[in-house]
Design a protein around this motif. Structure first.
Motif, PDB file in Angstrom:
ATOM      1  N   ILE A 200       0.478   2.302   2.972  1.00 42.82           N
ATOM      2  CA  ILE A 200       0.751   1.991   4.524  1.00 42.82           C
ATOM      3  C   ILE A 200       2.093   2.667   5.090  1.00 42.82           C
ATOM      4  O   ILE A 200       2.325   2.985   6.276  1.00 42.82           O
ATOM      5  CB  ILE A 200       0.493   0.755   4.854  1.00 42.82           C
ATOM      6  CG1 ILE A 200       0.544   0.300   6.809  1.00 42.82           C
ATOM      7  CG2 ILE A 200       1.657  -0.312   4.662  1.00 42.82           C
ATOM      8  CD1 ILE A 200      -0.397   1.614   7.469  1.00 42.82           C
ATOM      9  N   HIS A 201       2.906   2.737   3.898  1.00 41.76           N
ATOM     10  CA  HIS A 201       4.350   3.249   3.847  1.00 41.76           C
ATOM     11  C   HIS A 201       4.781   4.674   4.032  1.00 41.76           C
ATOM     12  O   HIS A 201       5.531   5.361   4.096  1.00 41.76           O
ATOM     13  CB  HIS A 201       5.159   1.893   3.151  1.00 41.76           C
ATOM     14  CG  HIS A 201       5.217   1.013   3.961  1.00 41.76           C
ATOM     15  ND1 HIS A 201       5.857   0.985   5.079  1.00 41.76           N
ATOM     16  CD2 HIS A 201       5.728  -0.063   3.153  1.00 41.76           C
ATOM     17  CE1 HIS A 201       5.891  -0.912   5.432  1.00 41.76           C
ATOM     18  NE2 HIS A 201       5.660  -1.295   3.767  1.00 41.76           N
ATOM     19  N   ASP A 202       3.550   5.159   3.230  1.00 42.84           N
ATOM     20  CA  ASP A 202       3.960   6.508   2.620  1.00 42.84           C
ATOM     21  C   ASP A 202       4.190   7.396   4.151  1.00 42.84           C
ATOM     22  O   ASP A 202       3.089   7.090   5.635  1.00 42.84           O
ATOM     23  CB  ASP A 202       2.208   7.195   2.428  1.00 42.84           C
ATOM     24  CG  ASP A 202       2.570   6.572   0.895  1.00 42.84           C
ATOM     25  OD1 ASP A 202       4.082   5.970   0.309  1.00 42.84           O
ATOM     26  OD2 ASP A 202       2.037   6.296   0.365  1.00 42.84           O
ATOM     27  N   ASP A 203       4.448   8.415   4.636  1.00 39.76           N
ATOM     28  CA  ASP A 203       4.459   9.515   5.882  1.00 39.76           C
ATOM     29  C   ASP A 203       2.748   9.700   6.429  1.00 39.76           C
ATOM     30  O   ASP A 203       1.795  10.241   5.411  1.00 39.76           O
ATOM     31  CB  ASP A 203       4.461  10.456   5.010  1.00 39.76           C
ATOM     32  CG  ASP A 203       4.821  11.782   5.914  1.00 39.76           C
ATOM     33  OD1 ASP A 203       3.743  12.590   6.269  1.00 39.76           O
ATOM     34  OD2 ASP A 203       5.621  11.862   6.538  1.00 39.76           O
TER      35      ASP A 203
ATOM     36  N   PRO B 174       0.922  -3.062   0.581  1.00 38.10           N
ATOM     37  CA  PRO B 174       2.075  -3.769  -0.176  1.00 38.10           C
ATOM     38  C   PRO B 174       1.805  -4.630  -0.815  1.00 38.10           C
ATOM     39  O   PRO B 174       0.854  -6.209  -0.650  1.00 38.10           O
ATOM     40  CB  PRO B 174       3.649  -3.825  -0.090  1.00 38.10           C
ATOM     41  CG  PRO B 174       3.204  -3.059   1.479  1.00 38.10           C
ATOM     42  CD  PRO B 174       2.229  -3.124   1.352  1.00 38.10           C
TER      43      PRO B 174
ATOM     44  N   ASP C 103       2.456  -8.547   0.552  1.00 36.22           N
ATOM     45  CA  ASP C 103       2.321  -9.066   2.078  1.00 36.22           C
ATOM     46  C   ASP C 103       1.762  -9.641   2.643  1.00 36.22           C
ATOM     47  O   ASP C 103      -0.216  -9.001   2.299  1.00 36.22           O
ATOM     48  CB  ASP C 103       2.541  -6.995   2.490  1.00 36.22           C
ATOM     49  CG  ASP C 103       4.147  -6.659   2.311  1.00 36.22           C
ATOM     50  OD1 ASP C 103       4.924  -7.252   1.784  1.00 36.22           O
ATOM     51  OD2 ASP C 103       4.162  -6.034   3.168  1.00 36.22           O
TER      52      ASP C 103
ATOM     53  N   HIS D  67       0.745  -5.793   8.925  1.00 33.53           N
ATOM     54  CA  HIS D  67       0.990  -4.170   8.974  1.00 33.53           C
ATOM     55  C   HIS D  67      -0.824  -3.489   9.828  1.00 33.53           C
ATOM     56  O   HIS D  67      -0.725  -2.746  10.489  1.00 33.53           O
ATOM     57  CB  HIS D  67       0.973  -3.242   7.580  1.00 33.53           C
ATOM     58  CG  HIS D  67       1.305  -3.921   6.705  1.00 33.53           C
ATOM     59  ND1 HIS D  67       2.606  -3.072   6.768  1.00 33.53           N
ATOM     60  CD2 HIS D  67       1.260  -4.658   5.735  1.00 33.53           C
ATOM     61  CE1 HIS D  67       3.221  -4.125   5.709  1.00 33.53           C
ATOM     62  NE2 HIS D  67       3.117  -4.623   4.820  1.00 33.53           N
TER      63      HIS D  67
ATOM     64  N   GLU E 111       0.484  -1.428  12.751  1.00 33.52           N
ATOM     65  CA  GLU E 111       0.945   0.894  11.960  1.00 33.52           C
ATOM     66  C   GLU E 111      -0.799   0.810  11.590  1.00 33.52           C
ATOM     67  O   GLU E 111      -1.666   2.074  11.354  1.00 33.52           O
ATOM     68  CB  GLU E 111       1.487   0.463  11.176  1.00 33.52           C
ATOM     69  CG  GLU E 111       1.234   2.030  10.463  1.00 33.52           C
ATOM     70  CD  GLU E 111       1.932   2.517  11.142  1.00 33.52           C
ATOM     71  OE1 GLU E 111       2.461   4.143  10.718  1.00 33.52           O
ATOM     72  OE2 GLU E 111       2.690   2.701  12.500  1.00 33.52           O
TER      73      GLU E 111
END
Length: 275
Positions: A74-77, A108, A111, A116, A119
Motif C-alpha cells: 500500500i506504500h509502493d508507488d 504491512p 497494521d 489504510h 488509500e
C-alpha cells in the motif's frame, strides 16, 4: 451453463503443454497468468501475438487476465503501478478477455487495515476509472493479507468504489486461510457482486491446499446456492496442489487433472451442467 476455466500455468510453463492439457480435460477457457515462466504483463508484444496464435490453434478462449495488479504494498508507488495497469488493459483487449483479476494491496504486517482504508479506496477507484470505456470487468480476488481479504472488507471495496467495472472473485481457500468460513460468513453479503470463482479448497487446521470438497471451503454449499440463484459464469481451476505462494502456485498436469475431476464431480453430484 457454468463454464470451466483454469490457471494453466499451474500445469507447465510451456503454453503448448498448458493448452494441450486443457484440451484433454475438455476445458475451453484459460485464466492467463504466465507463459514461458514470464508474467502476462511482462510478455512482449510478440509473445502476446504468439499466445493469440496458440489459443486459436488449440481452440481456447481467455476468461480473464490473471494479472498481479494490486499485489504490491500500500506504500509502493501507485503512479508506476497505474501505468502497469494500462498494460493489463491492453493485454485484455488483445486476448479478448472479459475480466482482469486484481487485488487491493498488501497491508504491512501488524497494521490495522482500517488505517489504510482511504488509500486503498482511492487506488481501487482510480483503477476502476481507468477501466471506464474498456470492454472489461475488474474482478477483485480475496487474497490473504491484502486489504480485501475477508468478506466485510471485500464488500467495503466494491460498495464504496461503486463502479459497474468492479466486481468480486470468490476464492474459498483464501477465505479459509483468513479464518473465515466462506459460505457461512460471506456468501449472503457478497453474492450480489460475485461474478467469477476460483476453485481451490483449504484445511483450516493446518492451511493445506486440497482439492475442492476436501477442505473447509464449504464449496458444496456454495455451488448449491449459486445454482439456486441462477448463477452463470466462470469457475477457474487454481489447484495449488504442489506449491502455493503469494506469486501463485503450481500443480503439474496430473494434480491439475485430479483437482478438475474433484470439482466436476461435485457439480455432477448436484446435477449441475457445465462446459
Amino acid at each position: 451453463m457454468w463454464t470451466l476455466s483454469g490457471f494453466a500455468d499451474e500445469i507447465d510453463p510451456d503454453p503448448h503443454i498448458q493448452f494441450q492439457t486443457l484440451n484433454e480435460l475438455g476445458i475451453r477457457y484459460v485464466e492467463f497468468r504466465s507463459a514461458w515462466g514470464t508474467n502476462v504483463l511482462d510478455l512482449s508484444d510478440e509473445q502476446i501475438a504468439e499466445i493469440k496464435r496458440l489459443l486459436a490453434r488449440y481452440g481456447i478462449s481467455v476468461s480473464a487476465v490473471g494479472s498481479p495488479i494490486g499485489k504490491v504494498g500500500i506504500h509502493d508507488d501507485f503512479d508506476e503501478h497505474l501505468a502497469r495497469f494500462d498494460r493489463a488493459l491492453w493485454v485484455a483487449r488483445e486476448l479478448s478477455a472479459p475480466y482482469i483479476r486484481l487485488f487491493s494491496f498488501w497491508i504491512p504486517e501488524g497494521d490495522d487495515p482500517a488505517k489504510h482504508r482511504d488509500e486503498v479506496l482511492r487506488r481501487m477507484s482510480a483503477l476502476a476509472e481507468r477501466a471506464r470505456g474498456h470492454d472489461v470487468v475488474l474482478a477483485h480476488e480475496n487474497e490473504r493479507k491484502i486489504y480485501g481479504d475477508i468478506p466485510s472488507r471485500c464488500l467495503d471495496i466494491v460498495e464504496s468504489v461503486g463502479s459497474d467495472n468492479l466486481r468480486l472473485v470468490w476464492d474459498a481457500a483464501n477465505f479459509v486461510l483468513c479464518d473465515v468460513a466462506p459460505f457461512t460468513d460471506g456468501y449472503a453479503s457478497l453474492r450480489p457482486y460475485i461474478e467469477y470463482l476460483q476453485i481451490k479448497d483449504a484445511v483450516a487446521a493446518d492451511g493445506r491446499i486440497v482439492p475442492a470438497g476436501e477442505g473447509d471451503g464449504e464449496i458444496p454449499e456454495t455451488i448449491r446456492a449459486l445454482r439456486d440463484d441462477g448463477f452463470d459464469g466462470f469457475f477457474s481451476m487454481e489447484p495449488h496442489l504442489a506449491t502455493a505462494g503469494h506469486a501463485g502456485g503450481f500443480s503439474g498436469p496430473e494434480l491439475f487433472a485430479k483437482a478438475t475431476r474433484a470439482f466436476t464431480g461435485l457439480l455432477e453430484a448436484e446435477g449441475i451442467s457445465y462446459q
